[in-house]
Design a protein around this motif. Structure first.
Motif, PDB file in Angstrom:
ATOM      1  N   ALA A 230       0.923  -1.307   0.072  1.00  0.00           N
ATOM      2  CA  ALA A 230      -0.013   0.224  -0.082  1.00  0.00           C
ATOM      3  C   ALA A 230       0.760   1.144  -0.008  1.00  0.00           C
ATOM      4  CB  ALA A 230      -1.077  -0.202   1.429  1.00  0.00           C
ATOM      5  N   GLU A 234       0.637   4.106  -2.917  1.00  0.00           N
ATOM      6  CA  GLU A 234       0.152   5.444  -2.282  1.00  0.00           C
ATOM      7  C   GLU A 234       1.222   6.400  -2.645  1.00  0.00           C
ATOM      8  OE1 GLU A 234      -2.414   6.151   0.435  1.00  0.00           O
ATOM      9  OE2 GLU A 234      -2.175   7.949  -0.841  1.00  0.00           O
ATOM     10  N   GLN A 241      -7.592   5.798  -1.556  1.00  0.00           N
ATOM     11  CA  GLN A 241      -7.616   4.606  -0.490  1.00  0.00           C
ATOM     12  C   GLN A 241      -8.823   4.606   0.085  1.00  0.00           C
ATOM     13  OE1 GLN A 241      -4.278   5.493   2.266  1.00  0.00           O
ATOM     14  NE2 GLN A 241      -4.365   3.337   2.896  1.00  0.00           N
ATOM     15  N   THR A 269      -6.965  -2.916   2.302  1.00  0.00           N
ATOM     16  CA  THR A 269      -6.709  -1.387   1.743  1.00  0.00           C
ATOM     17  C   THR A 269      -6.962  -1.480   0.419  1.00  0.00           C
ATOM     18  OG1 THR A 269      -5.306  -0.893   3.357  1.00  0.00           O
ATOM     19  CG2 THR A 269      -5.425   0.560   1.542  1.00  0.00           C
ATOM     20  N   LEU A 271      -6.584   0.688  -3.169  1.00  0.00           N
ATOM     21  CA  LEU A 271      -6.084   1.665  -3.937  1.00  0.00           C
ATOM     22  C   LEU A 271      -6.285   1.651  -5.309  1.00  0.00           C
ATOM     23  CD1 LEU A 271      -2.719   1.257  -1.763  1.00  0.00           C
ATOM     24  CD2 LEU A 271      -3.643   3.473  -2.192  1.00  0.00           C
TER      25      LEU A 271
END
Lengths: 361, 272
Positions: A230, A234, A241, A269, A271
């Motif tokens: 992640a 990111e 997110q 998560t 994304l």
């Protein structure tokens, strides 16, 4: 000259700046060390230059262990963020400094300085050489700094955010020039930056760092298209997110369910990049290969090249870029399934948070 | 021809009046010095001297004042050289390395100035007597250095701190030894600050009075001590001439400092 570090550790008091880093920098290549500020990338570069002694591990240039060597004996040359040109010397004296230390005859010094200034394309060499660095523009100063480093033919060229003090236009141009120049001279180059776009554009290999560790290393394409976690996803792009829960066959985001066949189970998560998604007026039809998330379009900004839409999905705001404006109201955000990255959440959500626990199915 | 606006005229007049006022404040006390230095005879209640002349200037230039000027200058030069030789390495160390108790070390140099001058120098004098250094040039040099070090250490530390460390790292990186980098990079960049520091120390020593009188008497004579002695003897003319001569280096300092003392040094003062 390939460069390797093995189990490199550096502490400042109780802060661990480098937490056992092991990585190789390919010979003749351009490697970018990328990471947020405070991730240890500059510490690593300064350790390679020998400015900061390390607390553990080894630094190896080719076959030579240089861990204990002072900066003078390492054969590296560094281009500093603030250029670090000597303001009391002319441009010529700045560039000639390293050669004079090596007792190069005066005539040869002159020839080599002119040659390297020509190489960095400074223009009007004869005039520029007699000037003080303070009389040059930022871009020209950085060219002089690069010339000063290159003229001594270093084993390793180190660059510490060399373009970060320049304005956007000059930065773009110098970025391309630095890359071309590096290919031409073929010196192993290590380039530190916090700008992901710059790292991707300039390097053959990108090393992504966070909190004193290497997060991921690979080609720019690898890093950009196949982030391994992640943090990497990111950091590399304008990313959105969302928190969700993964189980066999489905993925829930708040009250919404998406088909899912991946390996992650439990808290996850999600994304996706703002540029990979599209906003369509509220539409409940399903499409194969597309993940559809319903939300409310709250705001729209005109960016020149297109529009950025802010959509609230299950309480969280996400950004979606598009070329056509979409009106505020209920919408669907469509993300191609292969562009939606799903990672197991590193730490489980606190169950005491009522806002979040209500969304868990 | 357009007539000047009345407002402009008033403003110009006010500015001129303010200028005259400031000039009076600054120069009126000095003018009495100048008048006194050229006076032969001047008794109360006459508003102006009864007799003017170069008598005292001639007397002074032939006599002791010149000797005092010479020895004061000689002492100030020694004090300046020794102080800066000690200060440059220390200031560099304090500016560049994580020396423990840095603030305390810097404060120590301020201590001689933190207490009333007289008791400090009286105590120093008794110590110097025991060391057989009183009434000698070396004793005076020592006592001047005690007072002067703070100016040199504080300014030079600030000067070295204002030079980015990366400038020296760039030199090491290209193969220069630390000593070579110090002399080719740090010192040339510190030169304006060094000049300012030199002047401060030189003038401190040249103008220092209390310590010189206590430690140096009766053999060491500098200009301030000479001026004190003559004015105590009510030879106001000689004292005025000495005061005028003492003023010269101060004026020179103002001019030179203005050129060399950069504002970034001063901004470093509090952040050591």
């Amino acid at each position: 000259m390939d460069v390797r570090v093995e189990g490199l550790v550096k502490r400042y008091g109780r802060v661990v700046a480098l937490d056992g880093i092991t990585i190789g920098f390919p010979s003749g290549g351009m490697t970018a060390i990328l990471g947020p500020s405070g991730c240890g990338k500059t510490t690593l570069l300064r350790a390679l230059a020998g400015f900061n002694p390390v607390d553990g591990g080894r630094i190896v240039f080719g076959a030579e262990d240089v861990t204990g060597l002072p900066p003078q004996a390492r054969g590296t040359a560094m281009v500093f963020q603030q250029y670090a040109l000597w303001p009391h010397m002319s441009v010529f004296d700045n560039v000639a400094y390293g050669l004079r230390l090596r007792k190069v005859p005066a005539a040869e010094v002159r020839a080599r300085v002119e040659e390297v200034l020509h190489l960095v394309e400074i223009g009007q060499i004869a005039g520029v050489m007699q000037r003080r660095p303070g009389e040059l523009s930022g871009g020209q100063q950085q060219r002089v700094a690069l010339a000063r480093a290159l003229v001594v033919e270093p084993r390793v060229l180190l660059m510490d955010e060399p373009l970060s003090n320049l304005d956007a236009k000059v930065r773009q141009r110098l970025r391309a020039e630095v890359r071309r120049l590096q290919k031409r001279v073929g010196i192993t180059t290590i380039y530190v930056t916090h700008d992901q776009e710059e790292a991707l554009a300039i390097a053959d290999t990108v090393i992504l760092m966070n909190a004193g560790r290497v997060v991921q290393a690979g080609s720019p394409q690898d890093i950009y298209f196949r982030p391994e976690n992640a943090f990497a996803a990111e950091f590399l792009g304008v990313s959105n997110q969302l928190a969700g829960t993964a189980e066999a066959g489905s993925l829930s985001v708040g009250a919404q369910r998406l088909p899912y066949t991946g390996p992650v189970r439990g808290s996850a998560t999600l994304l996706f990049k703002a540029t990979d998604a599209t906003v369509i007026p509220d539409d409940l039809t399903t499409e194969s290969g597309q993940a559809l998330l319903r939300g409310t379009l709250e705001e729209r900004l005109f960016l020149g090249s297109g529009y950025r839409h802010y959509v609230r999905i299950e309480g969280e705001s996400v950004m979606v870029d598009g070329t056509e404006p979409v009106e505020a109201g209920p919408v669907t955000v469509r993300v191609p399934v292969e562009k939606l990255k799903i990672y197991a959440m590193a730490s489980p959500e606190p169950v005491t948070d009522p806002a979040r626990s209500t969304r868990t199915l | 021809m357009p007539r000047p606006h009345p407002g402009t005229l008033i403003r110009a007049t006010l500015r001129m009046a303010a200028g005259v006022f400031v000039a009076f404040i600054i120069f009126a006390p000095l003018s009495s010095l100048v008048i006194w230095s050229f006076t032969r005879k001047w008794f109360w209640p006459h508003p102006f001297p009864q007799e003017l002349g170069l008598f005292y200037w001639r007397k002074v230039l032939e006599g002791d004042l010149f000797r005092a000027l010479q020895s004061g200058f000689f002492i100030a030069v020694i004090v300046t050289v020794l102080t800066l030789l000690l200060t440059i390495p220390l200031a560099y160390l304090l500016a560049r390395y994580p020396v423990p108790f840095k603030a305390a070390i810097l404060l120590v140099f301020l201590l001689p100035h933190a207490f009333p001058q007289l008791p400090v120098f009286v105590n120093a004098t008794t110590l110097l007597y025991r060391a057989h250094l009183a009434a000698s040039v070396s004793g005076v040099v020592l006592i001047h250095m005690v007072g002067a070090l703070v100016y040199a250490v504080w300014t030079m530390t600030a000067v070295f701190r204002s030079i980015p460390a990366s400038l020296e790292e760039a030199a090491w990186n290209l193969g220069a030894s630390r000593v070579k980098a110090f002399f080719t990079v740090a010192m040339p960049l510190a030169t304006p600050g060094l000049i300012a520091s030199t002047l401060l120390v030189f003038l401190y020593s040249f103008d220092e009075f209390t310590g010189t009188l206590l430690v140096g008497s009766p053999f060491v004579l500098t200009l301030p001590v000479y001026m004190y002695r003559t004015s105590v003897g009510y030879e106001l003319q000689v004292a005025s001439i000495a005061a005028l001569i003492l003023m010269v280096p101060g004026l020179l300092l103002l001019v030179v400092l203005e050129r060399y003392l950069k504002s970034e040094y001063l901004s470093m003062f509090g952040r050591i």
